[in-house]
Every structure is written in structure tokens, then in C-alpha cells.
Write an enzyme that holds these catalytic residues in place. Structure first.
Site, short mmCIF file in Angstrom:
data_model
loop_
_atom_site.label_atom_id
_atom_site.label_comp_id
_atom_site.label_asym_id
_atom_site.label_seq_id
_atom_site.Cartn_x
_atom_site.Cartn_y
_atom_site.Cartn_z
N ARG A 32 0.78 -1.24 0.02
CA ARG A 32 -0.07 0.05 -0.02
C ARG A 32 0.77 1.20 0.22
O ARG A 32 0.96 2.12 -1.15
CB ARG A 32 -1.05 -0.10 1.47
CG ARG A 32 -1.87 0.90 1.22
CD ARG A 32 -1.70 2.44 1.49
NE ARG A 32 -1.28 2.75 2.84
CZ ARG A 32 -0.79 3.79 3.11
NH1 ARG A 32 -0.89 4.87 2.35
NH2 ARG A 32 -0.43 4.03 4.49
N ASP A 33 1.49 1.39 1.17
CA ASP A 33 2.21 2.79 1.05
C ASP A 33 3.58 2.83 0.35
O ASP A 33 3.74 3.91 -0.17
CB ASP A 33 2.83 3.07 2.67
CG ASP A 33 3.07 4.39 2.95
OD1 ASP A 33 2.86 5.31 2.17
OD2 ASP A 33 3.79 4.57 3.98
N HIS B 180 5.62 4.23 12.68
CA HIS B 180 5.64 4.24 11.21
C HIS B 180 6.61 5.48 10.71
O HIS B 180 6.34 6.56 10.94
CB HIS B 180 4.30 4.51 10.34
CG HIS B 180 4.16 4.54 9.04
ND1 HIS B 180 3.96 3.70 8.23
CD2 HIS B 180 4.75 5.66 8.08
CE1 HIS B 180 4.01 3.88 7.12
NE2 HIS B 180 4.58 5.29 6.90
N HIS C 16 9.75 6.87 8.40
CA HIS C 16 10.44 7.20 7.09
C HIS C 16 11.76 7.59 7.10
O HIS C 16 12.30 7.94 8.26
CB HIS C 16 9.60 8.21 6.24
CG HIS C 16 8.28 7.93 5.76
ND1 HIS C 16 8.00 8.14 4.51
CD2 HIS C 16 7.27 7.28 6.18
CE1 HIS C 16 6.82 7.67 4.16
NE2 HIS C 16 6.36 7.32 5.35
N CYS D 147 8.43 9.74 -1.53
CA CYS D 147 8.40 10.45 -2.98
C CYS D 147 9.73 9.66 -3.80
O CYS D 147 10.76 10.24 -3.84
CB CYS D 147 8.64 11.90 -2.83
SG CYS D 147 8.36 12.74 -4.50
N ASN E 25 9.88 4.79 3.18
CA ASN E 25 9.57 4.03 4.21
C ASN E 25 10.97 3.72 4.56
O ASN E 25 11.61 2.99 3.52
CB ASN E 25 8.72 3.14 4.16
CG ASN E 25 7.21 3.61 4.04
OD1 ASN E 25 6.60 4.14 4.83
ND2 ASN E 25 6.56 3.41 2.97
#
Length: 307
Positions: free
Chosen positions: A17-18, A211, A213, A244, A253
Site C-alpha cells: 500500500r504505502d 511508522h 520514514h 516520494c 519508508n
């Protein structure tokens, strides 16, 4: 001085998903399915497999129903719970109909970021989430995701008090967990430690998922800082996809394989099979990274060779 570390952590895979959602070229459904099935065999207990959103908003997720239908038998056989992101009632209804186990609804702590993302204030999004839980909470588990909880890309101050108030809101609605996101990867270990220590003192470690990054290369350091205060659930993306991917230097991530390697070296149990995970990462590199590199080459063509 002794350093506290948990004996075991849960890694929640979010690449499907992400990791995929910001990729420009459409990934064929069958390739997404193959990657998810590979990941399912690595030992994850939960995986975020898609988001049920308007294809106009996120074209990459237009095949959410087809992907879910194709992977659900494998997930069930491997004991993996299917997680999906939803932005509204239509998404929740579709996800429930597809057999998803848990829904994530994301609200930015930052007012500016929430307005930029969904054209609503955080308070308006909180009311929307409340309505979803009241309507569908008897059918499916909900989880609240707090974006920009560790820093705002627009420079807005994010206070621990604000994050705590929004956490309490989600837990009072009946959410079992709240996901704390460093959405653009601008936190540091001290900031992460201080926020999570304050939240854990109020709500307990079991309530939180991190979560992180890796935009500034600090995701693993922030992971260690979070573990030091007792956090033991982390989201990560195989191959480090997300964020991005087309902006040079803007990482996505934190990579699942990097987190797993660090945990293994530190003697922390994850239940993840490194060999199986790397099979999935290799497939991602073959099927997805090639299209990213190709698109970046179009955006940033090489300078002509000197004569």
C-alpha cells in the site's frame, strides 16, 4: 548504563500500500499479487495490502478489490491479517465486503498538512472518523493513524499534548491501536524518545505502532529510540519504497530488510524469515524498481556526453 530493548517485536509490512501508492507507472495487478503472496510467506502477522480510495485520487490503488480477492486465500493460509487504508464510508464498505480484517484511517496532527492532503481541518477529519467507527465498528477493527506526529513539513509546531489528545480520541472510540507516523522523515532519536515516552506513560506500549520514514537516514536510529521506551510494533516497507520515489535523495519508508537485519544483529525476535523476505525484495526490484528508475530517467535525463 543498561539499554532497554524488547525481546520480541512485530513488523507490519506496508509496501503493497504505502510503498506502491506513489509509483507513477501502474504496476500490473498480477505483479502486485505475486509480491504480496511472496511477502505473506515470510512470517508477517499483519500486512497492509491496499487502500480503498478513489482512483482519481490514487490511480495505483484502482485495483484494490481485484488485488484483495486474489491474495486473500494465501493470507488466510499463512495466518496473515489483511490491513487496508480507507478515507471514507465508501472505502470502508468496499473493504468490509472484500474481507479485510483491519482498517486504518489517517489524520494529520498538523493542521496545514491535513488541509493540504484532504482539504479538512484535523477536527473535521476526527468527526468523520468518529462517524465511520460508530457505523462500521461492530463489523471490523479500526486503527487511527496520526500523520506528522513527529514533525510537520510546513513548519507547524507539533506538541506532545496535541498528539496525546488525538491518541485519547482514537482509543476512546474503541481503537485498539494508534499508529504514530514520522510522515516525512524529519524526526530524530531525541524527539522520538521524548514523544513516545510521554505517550507510553499515559497509554501504555501495547497501544502504539510506529511508522518511520528514512528521508534523512534516521529511521533505524528512531526505531532504536522508540524501542528504548518500550515500543514493540513497527511498520516498514520491503525494498524501502514509499515517500516520494521520484525526488532524488527523498527516501521512502524504512526498508523491512534493514529493520530485520538490525533486529537480528541485536538478538531481537521478529518471526520473519530473512530468506523468504529477500525473495520478495528481489521480486520487487525486478518488477517495480525498474519502472521507478525508468521514470526518473525521463524526469532527470543525463547530460549529453562531452564532444
Amino acid at each position: 548504563m543498561a539499554m532497554y530493548m524488547p525481546e520480541k517485536v512485530e513488523l507490519i509490512e506496508v509496501c503493497p500500500r504505502d510503498g506502491f501508492q506513489n509509483i507513477h507507472d501502474m504496476i500490473p495487478t498480477e505483479k502486485k499479487v505475486a509480491i504480496i503472496k511472496k511477502l505473506a510467506k515470510a512470517g508477517f502477522k499483519r500486512m497492509e495490502i491496499t487502500s480503498f480510495v478513489s482512483p482519481k485520487a490514487i490511480p495505483q490503488m484502482a485495483d484494490a478489490r481485484a488485488v484483495t480477492a486474489a491474495v486473500m486465500d494465501t493470507l488466510r493460509a499463512e495466518g496473515v491479517e489483511a490491513v487496508a487504508l480507507v478515507p471514507n464510508a465508501r472505502g470502508a464498505e468496499d473493504a468490509i465486503a472484500c474481507g479485510i480484517d483491519e482498517l486504518t484511517f489517517v489524520i494529520s496532527v498538523s493542521r496545514a498538512h491535513n488541509m493540504a492532503n484532504v482539504h479538512r481541518t484535523p477536527e473535521e477529519s476526527m468527526e468523520q472518523f468518529k462517524g465511520l467507527v460508530e457505523k462500521y465498528g461492530h463489523q471490523i477493527k479500526f486503527r487511527l493513524g496520526l500523520a506528522t506526529a513527529l514533525g510537520c513539513p510546513f513548519g507547524e509546531e507539533i506538541t506532545a499534548e496535541r498528539v496525546a489528545a488525538m491518541t485519547k480520541f482514537g482509543l476512546d472510540l474503541g481503537c485498539e491501536e494508534v499508529m504514530i507516523a514520522d510522515t516525512v522523515g524529519i524526526s530524530n532519536p531525541v524527539r522520538t524518545y521524548k514523544l513516545m515516552r510521554e505517550l507510553l506513560m499515559q497509554f501504555g506500549a501495547q497501544r502504539f505502532v510506529m511508522h518511520l520514514h528514512d528521508t534523512r537516514g534516521l529511521a533505524l536510529a528512531n526505531t532504536v529510540a522508540a524501542m528504548q521506551v518500550g515500543i514493540h510494533k513497527f511498520e516498514s516497507a520491503a525494498g524501502g519504497l514509499g515517500g516520494c520515489p521520484f525526488a532524488p535523495g527523498a527516501a521512502g519508508n524504512v526498508a523491512t530488510e534493514d529493520v530485520l537485519n538490525m533486529m537480528t544483529q541485536m538478538g531481537i525476535e521478529t518471526g520473519i524469515d530473512a530468506g523468504r523476505l529477500m525473495e520478495a525484495v528481489d521480486l520487487i526490484r525486478q518488477e517495480v524498481h525498474a519502472s521507478i528508475v525508468s521514470h526518473m530517467a525521463l524526469l532527470c535525463p543525463r547530460a549529453p556526453e562531452p564532444a
